[in-house]
Design a protein around this motif. Structure first.
Motif, PDB file in Angstrom:
ATOM      1  N   VAL A  81       0.827  -1.210   0.000  1.00 56.81           N
ATOM      2  CA  VAL A  81       0.000   0.000   0.000  1.00 56.81           C
ATOM      3  C   VAL A  81       0.863   1.261   0.000  1.00 56.81           C
ATOM      4  O   VAL A  81       0.433   2.334  -0.437  1.00 56.81           O
ATOM      5  N   LYS A  82       2.107   1.129   0.494  1.00 55.14           N
ATOM      6  CA  LYS A  82       3.075   2.231   0.507  1.00 55.14           C
ATOM      7  C   LYS A  82       4.466   1.657   0.288  1.00 55.14           C
ATOM      8  O   LYS A  82       4.732   0.499   0.572  1.00 55.14           O
ATOM      9  N   ASN A  83       5.364   2.545  -0.174  1.00 51.99           N
ATOM     10  CA  ASN A  83       6.782   2.145  -0.371  1.00 51.99           C
ATOM     11  C   ASN A  83       6.947   0.884  -1.212  1.00 51.99           C
ATOM     12  O   ASN A  83       7.510  -0.101  -0.725  1.00 51.99           O
ATOM     13  N   PRO A  84       6.532   0.827  -2.457  1.00 49.16           N
ATOM     14  CA  PRO A  84       5.961   1.939  -3.243  1.00 49.16           C
ATOM     15  C   PRO A  84       4.446   2.013  -3.133  1.00 49.16           C
ATOM     16  O   PRO A  84       3.799   1.048  -2.713  1.00 49.16           O
ATOM     17  N   ASP A  85       3.874   3.157  -3.534  1.00 47.46           N
ATOM     18  CA  ASP A  85       2.418   3.313  -3.568  1.00 47.46           C
ATOM     19  C   ASP A  85       1.814   2.359  -4.601  1.00 47.46           C
ATOM     20  O   ASP A  85       2.496   1.905  -5.519  1.00 47.46           O
ATOM     21  N   ILE A  86       0.526   2.082  -4.447  1.00 44.77           N
ATOM     22  CA  ILE A  86      -0.161   1.187  -5.385  1.00 44.77           C
ATOM     23  C   ILE A  86      -0.198   1.813  -6.782  1.00 44.77           C
ATOM     24  O   ILE A  86      -0.638   2.946  -6.945  1.00 44.77           O
ATOM     25  N   ASN A  87       0.263   1.058  -7.741  1.00 48.63           N
ATOM     26  CA  ASN A  87       0.143   1.450  -9.146  1.00 48.63           C
ATOM     27  C   ASN A  87      -1.123   0.776  -9.666  1.00 48.63           C
ATOM     28  O   ASN A  87      -1.129  -0.411  -9.984  1.00 48.63           O
ATOM     29  N   TYR A  88      -2.221   1.541  -9.756  1.00 53.17           N
ATOM     30  CA  TYR A  88      -3.514   0.945 -10.093  1.00 53.17           C
ATOM     31  C   TYR A  88      -3.559   0.433 -11.530  1.00 53.17           C
ATOM     32  O   TYR A  88      -4.270  -0.529 -11.822  1.00 53.17           O
ATOM     33  N   GLU A  89      -2.810   1.052 -12.423  1.00 52.15           N
ATOM     34  CA  GLU A  89      -2.784   0.555 -13.801  1.00 52.15           C
ATOM     35  C   GLU A  89      -2.124  -0.820 -13.841  1.00 52.15           C
ATOM     36  O   GLU A  89      -2.600  -1.735 -14.525  1.00 52.15           O
ATOM     37  N   LEU A  90      -1.039  -0.979 -13.105  1.00 48.03           N
ATOM     38  CA  LEU A  90      -0.371  -2.276 -13.050  1.00 48.03           C
ATOM     39  C   LEU A  90      -1.257  -3.312 -12.363  1.00 48.03           C
ATOM     40  O   LEU A  90      -1.348  -4.465 -12.797  1.00 48.03           O
ATOM     41  N   LEU A  91      -1.938  -2.909 -11.300  1.00 49.72           N
ATOM     42  CA  LEU A  91      -2.874  -3.802 -10.622  1.00 49.72           C
ATOM     43  C   LEU A  91      -3.954  -4.261 -11.595  1.00 49.72           C
ATOM     44  O   LEU A  91      -4.289  -5.453 -11.669  1.00 49.72           O
ATOM     45  N   ASN A  92      -4.496  -3.339 -12.373  1.00 51.13           N
ATOM     46  CA  ASN A  92      -5.522  -3.686 -13.358  1.00 51.13           C
ATOM     47  C   ASN A  92      -5.000  -4.684 -14.383  1.00 51.13           C
ATOM     48  O   ASN A  92      -5.731  -5.579 -14.827  1.00 51.13           O
ATOM     49  N   LYS A  93      -3.743  -4.560 -14.765  1.00 52.26           N
ATOM     50  CA  LYS A  93      -3.167  -5.485 -15.737  1.00 52.26           C
ATOM     51  C   LYS A  93      -3.079  -6.892 -15.154  1.00 52.26           C
ATOM     52  O   LYS A  93      -3.387  -7.882 -15.835  1.00 52.26           O
ATOM     53  N   PHE A  94      -2.647  -7.000 -13.909  1.00 50.46           N
ATOM     54  CA  PHE A  94      -2.592  -8.324 -13.279  1.00 50.46           C
ATOM     55  C   PHE A  94      -3.992  -8.930 -13.165  1.00 50.46           C
ATOM     56  O   PHE A  94      -4.195 -10.119 -13.434  1.00 50.46           O
ATOM     57  N   LEU A  95      -4.964  -8.124 -12.785  1.00 46.27           N
ATOM     58  CA  LEU A  95      -6.335  -8.624 -12.660  1.00 46.27           C
ATOM     59  C   LEU A  95      -6.881  -9.051 -14.015  1.00 46.27           C
ATOM     60  O   LEU A  95      -7.573 -10.068 -14.123  1.00 46.27           O
ATOM     61  N   LEU A  96      -6.565  -8.286 -15.053  1.00 44.05           N
ATOM     62  CA  LEU A  96      -7.011  -8.620 -16.397  1.00 44.05           C
ATOM     63  C   LEU A  96      -6.425  -9.954 -16.852  1.00 44.05           C
ATOM     64  O   LEU A  96      -7.130 -10.798 -17.419  1.00 44.05           O
ATOM     65  N   LEU A  97      -5.143 -10.176 -16.587  1.00 40.20           N
ATOM     66  CA  LEU A  97      -4.510 -11.433 -16.981  1.00 40.20           C
ATOM     67  C   LEU A  97      -5.087 -12.609 -16.193  1.00 40.20           C
ATOM     68  O   LEU A  97      -5.203 -13.716 -16.722  1.00 40.20           O
ATOM     69  N   CYS A  98      -5.446 -12.386 -14.940  1.00 35.35           N
ATOM     70  CA  CYS A  98      -6.095 -13.453 -14.163  1.00 35.35           C
ATOM     71  C   CYS A  98      -7.430 -13.826 -14.798  1.00 35.35           C
ATOM     72  O   CYS A  98      -7.743 -15.014 -14.955  1.00 35.35           O
ATOM     73  N   GLU A  99      -8.222 -12.823 -15.165  1.00 33.20           N
ATOM     74  CA  GLU A  99      -9.515 -13.083 -15.804  1.00 33.20           C
ATOM     75  C   GLU A  99      -9.317 -13.817 -17.123  1.00 33.20           C
ATOM     76  O   GLU A  99     -10.049 -14.762 -17.444  1.00 33.20           O
TER      77      GLU A  99
END
Length: 287
Positions: A81-99
């Motif tokens: 959640v910190k150090n580094p902050d959440i990169n929501y675009e990268l998070l979305n990419k991982f979620l997309l690949l899971c789907e």
């Protein structure tokens, strides 16, 4: 004898069976059929003179290429959640690949002590609203681990996420017998060094876990533009309600997804990511 491949190195495969772990080679017929055994494959083997041979590879329910592992049923998508902050675009990419790979995703947010209760609730709601469970953890202090342990049973679980998020630390917490190198986050670049060298299934609880190297970018341009919308759970109830058949929720009029966006039923950051991905696919495939 049936078993599961837990590791593959230099043409040798290590199969976990009811009679222990057996080192095997694969029959040449698999190579001729352009089929290579993968970590996570369920296989049938024969043992002759203390040498094992893979005779059959059972059908796969899923297949990942990076890392190379089969039959994954769920993913712990690990971000700090910190150090580094959440990169929501990268998070979305991982979620997309899971789907895309038909893998259930659970978002695990590490270093949760670095944010306050209001920030935690905001992040949780933001991710819950796009259809994913969130578990806050402090891997180094074993907090939140019991919730994850419950979800390991009867699953093959892949850990994915950026370097420095705490994946290897998390596996060390799961199993004290598993000795994995953990990396410190580089203060200079805000990312961690890659610490995982190969795919290997680890027996934890009544399931298996595979660790993966961390990534800073992920290629998702291979997904067909007409199918992209179906990998967004938050679009599901609107996908087939558009006026025009074949609507990809971009520039078409009377689009149900865009209407849901205007009404606040779909998050703007998700729709923006969807459009950005759609255009990226278009550039890659020149349409």
């Amino acid at each position: 004898m049936k078993g599961i491949i837990i590791k593959g190195i230099g043409g040798f495969y290590y199969i976990k069976t009811n009679e222990g772990i057996i080192e095997c080679k694969a029959r040449g017929k698999f190579r001729h059929n352009d089929l290579k055994p993968m970590v996570g494959d369920w296989v049938e083997i024969e043992v002759e003179n203390n040498k094992g041979v893979i005779e059959k590879i059972y059908d796969r329910t899923s297949e990942l290429i990076r890392p190379t592992v089969a039959n994954v049923t769920q993913a712990f998508v690990v971000f700090a959640v910190k150090n580094p902050d959440i990169n929501y675009e990268l998070l979305n990419k991982f979620l997309l690949l899971c789907e895309y790979n038909n893998i259930k995703a659970i978002v695990c947010l590490n270093k949760s002590d670095l944010i306050n209760g209001e920030e935690r609730e905001y992040i949780k709601t933001k991710i819950n609203n796009i259809g994913y469970e969130v578990i806050f953890i402090k891997a180094k202090f074993n907090e939140g681990i019991s919730e994850l342990n419950e979800r390991l049973n009867d699953n093959v679980t892949v850990l994915c996420g950026p370097s420095g998020a705490g994946k290897s630390t998390l596996i060390n917490v799961f199993s004290q017998e598993t000795k994995m190198e953990t990396g410190e986050v580089s203060e200079k670049i805000g990312r961690g060094k890659h610490t995982t060298r190969h795919s290997e299934l680890l027996t934890i609880e009544n399931g298996y876990v595979v660790d993966t190297p961390g990534f800073s970018t992920l290629d998702i341009s291979f997904i067909e533009k007409e199918k992209l919308m179906y990998y967004f759970p938050d679009f599901e109830e609107y996908n087939d309600n558009c006026k025009f058949t074949g609507c990809v929720h971009h520039k078409e009029p009377n689009c149900a997804v865009k209407k849901a966006l205007e009404e606040g039923k779909i998050n703007e950051f998700r729709y923006d990511f969807y459009i950005k991905t759609l255009e990226e696919i278009g550039r890659k495939n020149k349409w």
